[in-house]
Design an enzyme around this catalytic site. Structure first.
Site, PDB file in Angstrom:
ATOM      1  N   HIS A   1       0.844  -1.201   0.000  1.00  0.00           N
ATOM      2  CA  HIS A   1       0.000   0.000   0.000  1.00  0.00           C
ATOM      3  C   HIS A   1       0.884   1.258   0.000  1.00  0.00           C
ATOM      4  O   HIS A   1       0.596   2.227   0.715  1.00  0.00           O
ATOM      5  CB  HIS A   1      -0.929   0.015   1.229  1.00  0.00           C
ATOM      6  CG  HIS A   1      -2.057  -0.978   1.126  1.00  0.00           C
ATOM      7  ND1 HIS A   1      -3.127  -0.808   0.283  1.00  0.00           N
ATOM      8  CD2 HIS A   1      -2.271  -2.166   1.755  1.00  0.00           C
ATOM      9  CE1 HIS A   1      -3.961  -1.837   0.401  1.00  0.00           C
ATOM     10  NE2 HIS A   1      -3.465  -2.681   1.280  1.00  0.00           N
TER      11      HIS A   1
ATOM     12  N   ASP B   1      -0.494  -4.818   5.924  1.00  0.00           N
ATOM     13  CA  ASP B   1      -1.547  -5.644   5.334  1.00  0.00           C
ATOM     14  C   ASP B   1      -1.365  -5.784   3.819  1.00  0.00           C
ATOM     15  O   ASP B   1      -0.745  -4.955   3.171  1.00  0.00           O
ATOM     16  CB  ASP B   1      -2.927  -5.031   5.630  1.00  0.00           C
ATOM     17  CG  ASP B   1      -3.024  -3.587   5.137  1.00  0.00           C
ATOM     18  OD1 ASP B   1      -2.023  -2.848   5.270  1.00  0.00           O
ATOM     19  OD2 ASP B   1      -4.077  -3.204   4.601  1.00  0.00           O
ATOM     20  N   GLU B   2      -1.927  -6.859   3.316  1.00  0.00           N
ATOM     21  CA  GLU B   2      -2.177  -7.050   1.884  1.00  0.00           C
ATOM     22  C   GLU B   2      -0.953  -6.807   0.991  1.00  0.00           C
ATOM     23  O   GLU B   2      -1.025  -6.059   0.022  1.00  0.00           O
ATOM     24  CB  GLU B   2      -3.342  -6.143   1.446  1.00  0.00           C
ATOM     25  CG  GLU B   2      -4.628  -6.471   2.171  1.00  0.00           C
ATOM     26  CD  GLU B   2      -5.807  -5.637   1.696  1.00  0.00           C
ATOM     27  OE1 GLU B   2      -6.849  -6.229   1.421  1.00  0.00           O
ATOM     28  OE2 GLU B   2      -5.688  -4.389   1.620  1.00  0.00           O
ATOM     29  N   VAL B   3       0.131  -7.454   1.307  1.00  0.00           N
ATOM     30  CA  VAL B   3       1.291  -7.405   0.405  1.00  0.00           C
ATOM     31  C   VAL B   3       1.130  -8.553  -0.586  1.00  0.00           C
ATOM     32  O   VAL B   3       1.096  -9.714  -0.186  1.00  0.00           O
ATOM     33  CB  VAL B   3       2.603  -7.570   1.202  1.00  0.00           C
ATOM     34  CG1 VAL B   3       3.793  -7.607   0.256  1.00  0.00           C
ATOM     35  CG2 VAL B   3       2.741  -6.434   2.208  1.00  0.00           C
TER      36      VAL B   3
END
Ligand code: ACM
Length: 676
Positions: free
Chosen positions: A252, A315-317
């Site tokens: 992100h 988060d969310e790599v």
């Protein structure tokens, strides 16, 4: 940390304590409350005084409370506390004299005694006194000839020490006044942590003097100056709210890389990502220069934020750029990191050491959970509850956000059912469960603008605030909703716009349409949450959020009340419910003809024409069922089935809303179906 030992008084609020018609709606419910006879009058002679010289923050809070009391009642009140307590109507006793940052787990307890002649608020800490002042405000109702606070004895303290609200200011920037009014609302329901999601692929929202290309290239000019941040920190502190900044890394992170592409795992160039989702840009954990940059950023940012905790996201790599980069792949092999997950764990360890060096405790989303991480890292569980239980078992302090995602636009009752100590937490030992610090409601803003955000957060978040403050025994959903409606009204007095901009947003859809007819349509629908909207329409940051789906409130109070009325009527037919149900159904039936010409003329409202037509059909169908019930007849199986099939079709989302009005009509049709 959690105090679940106390005996809770279910106290379906205050019983028959006075002649007043209106009973106070306390939210969150206090731990313990007893009610006595009598009530304290709130009239222009009402004064606040301190038993001892107050700390400056408490003095300001008292003045703010008086101003709110005056606004909420319309009674002119002197805003300055008196020094002679003999003259005071409400006496505050708080021994704390020195202002200091609030800390996790400090006492927020208070005791409030109201009699017909006086009120007394006692708290060992300023923050406890702040909580008690909010309870006092909620006690005040119109009584016999004046506003009054009923005579009560309240002993209160929170069940969980961490009761947070996250606001994402990256997908859509939220200017300072938006944050201020949401802090005001948090104060009203005793929430104590504001989690500020500052950076993401869609925006870098903090001024950085050391790395100015972050905000200059990453925000389109929409960012908080450091003065803005200092102002909001002081504003939050005055309300007993800690602020946790989040700088999301290593994923992100597109907006880090626009000005500093050398930190990335792919050559770039990079730009602000205007659409929403999970994207590839990611910091390169193999470069020492990345850690030097983060060190420099922390050196600038950690002194700005006084709280002990610092959130690094995590988060969310998706690993796409890591997989595609051969030197990163050889780093993974040479460091025996196994895979991209191992690389992120390595990154987190490095960052944790830096966060610690700057005197802070690191927090991260549940993806950071890894055996090699120090146990003081706070894990925030958002993907499921199992990760919360696992983190607690592994020795981490942990927060629950799963179940509290406001952007899904679920009913308040759904969030209310989610208790951090239920589900997988039930298998934890007492010591493990004690690591559950509380929870955070999360307001991600892909589909929220400064105009709509209040209506996405409030009033539903008050139900989460109660879940985290009050006893687990406070689980009566009907009581919660009764009080929520009142709290919702009271938030309007604090400048929250969830009610006040509704009419204007509806009227904008069709400026010449009758407002009450627009309201009837708006009240009959509910907007889809993020999972419904993202598939419907190609949204980006510049998409106007000005349609019916944006104007409609997350949970229709009017439909809920009708459902409650229908449930009562079906259980026990009575004339007053029947009349109210009939009135509403007739309003629906006749609404489409009142709106039809505006619907076709308005580019914004055209998409709602089929919904409006169906609302009329719903009115007719509901009246048919009501007439059958009234005549003690049935619709008959074929007709009932035809109606129920039609209702199922009407419930399919259109224009990114669902027709919530189907629900009470289905209840009526089922009731009249005759045993089917
Ligand atoms: C998250 O919702 N990506 C933490």
């Amino acid at each position: 940390m959690n105090c679940i030992r106390f005996a809770f008084l279910p106290a379906l609020l205050i019983g028959s304590f006075l002649n007043a018609e209106v009973k106070p709606a306390l939210m969150p419910l206090p731990r313990k409350m007893t009610v006595a006879d009598g009530a304290l009058r709130i009239d222009p002679k009402f004064r606040v005084g301190f038993a001892t010289r107050p700390e400056a923050r408490l003095d300001r809070a008292a003045r703010r409370m008086i101003a709110r009391l005056s606004a909420q009642t319309g009674v002119p009140l002197a805003s300055v506390p008196v020094t002679d307590t003999r003259l005071a109507t409400l006496v505050i006793e708080c021994p704390e004299t020195v202002d200091r940052p609030d800390t996790l787990g400090e006492s927020e307890a208070y005791q409030l005694d109201v009699t017909s002649s006086r009120a007394r608020l006692r708290a060992p800490t300023v923050v406890g006194a702040l909580r008690g002042l909010q309870t006092f405000l909620q006690l005040v109702v119109p009584g016999d000839g004046s506003f009054v606070a009923p005579a009560v004895h309240i002993e209160d303290e929170p069940r969980f020490a961490w009761r947070g609200l996250l606001i994402d200011v990256t997908s859509h920037f939220m200017p300072v006044p938006v944050i201020e009014r949401n802090l005001d609302a948090m104060e009203a329901v005793k929430m104590n942590v504001f989690h500020w999601h500052f950076t993401d692929d869609q925006g870098w929202r903090v001024e950085s003097k050391r790395y100015p290309k972050l905000h200059q290239l990453g925000s389109n000019g929409a960012y908080y100056t450091q003065d803005d941040i200092r102002h909001l920190l002081a504003y939050a502190h005055d309300r007993g709210i800690r602020i946790i900044p989040e700088f999301d890394m290593p994923g992100h992170s597109a907006t880090w890389l626009i000005g500093y592409p050398e930190l990335g795992s792919a050559p770039g160039p990079y730009s602000i990502i205007r659409t929403f989702g999970v994207y590839d840009p990611v910091l390169d954990p193999t470069k020492e220069s990345v850690y030097q940059f983060i060190d420099g950023l922390l050196d600038e940012m950690t002194p700005l934020f006084p709280d002990a905790y610092f959130h690094i996201g995590g988060d969310e790599v998706n690993g796409v750029h890591w997989k595609a980069n051969s030197s990163i792949q050889s780093f993974i092999r040479s460091h025996q990191l196994k895979d991209e997950g191992g690389l992120q764990a390595y990154f987190n360890q490095r960052v944790e050491a830096l966060v610690k060096k700057h005197g802070k405790t690191m927090m991260g989303w549940d993806e950071v959970l890894h055996p090699n991480l120090p146990k003081d890292i706070v894990v925030e569980s958002w993907r499921d509850r199992e990760s919360m239980a696992k983190a607690a078992r592994d020795g981490h302090p942990v927060l629950l956000s799963w179940g509290y995602y406001l952007d899904h636009l679920k009913p308040a009752g759904k969030h209310y059912e989610v208790d951090p100590l239920e589900g997988p937490a039930k298998d934890l030992t007492a010591a493990e469960a004690a690591r559950i610090l509380g929870g955070e409601a999360c307001m991600w803003t892909e589909y929220a603008s400064p105009e709509t955000i209040d209506s996405r957060i409030w009033p539903r978040t008050a139900a989460i605030a109660e879940r985290l403050w009050s006893s687990a025994n406070a689980s009566d959903v009907a009581s919660m909703y009764q009080r929520l409606d009142r709290i919702s009204d009271s938030l309007t007095w604090r400048g929250v716009t969830h009610q006040s901009n509704y009419a204007a947003m509806l009227q904008r859809l069709a400026p010449t349409a009758p407002l009450d007819a627009l309201r009837t349509l708006g009240d009959a629908v509910q907007p889809l949450g993020i999972d419904g909207r993202e598939g419907h329409h190609a949204y980006n940051q510049e998409t106007p959020l000005n349609r019916l789906v944006d104007a409609a409130r997350a949970e229709s109070v009017r439909v809920r009340r009708l459902e409650e009325g229908v449930a009562r009527y079906l259980a026990s037919p009575n004339l007053s419910d029947e009349a109210a149900i009939r009135r509403e159904l007739e309003t629906w039936r006749d609404n489409h003809s009142r709106l039809e010409s505006s619907l076709t003329a308005s580019y914004l409202l055209k998409e709602a024409a089929p919904l409006s037509a169906d609302l009329s059909r719903l009115g007719t169908m509901g009246l048919e069922a009501l007439d059958a019930l009234r005549a003690r007849k049935t619709l008959g199986p074929d007709r009932a089935k035809g109606r129920l099939d039609a209702l199922t079709l009407m419930e399919k989302p259109r224009a990114e809303v669902t027709l919530a009005a189907v629900r009470p009509v289905r209840m009526l049709v089922q009731g009249a179906a005759g045993g089917h």
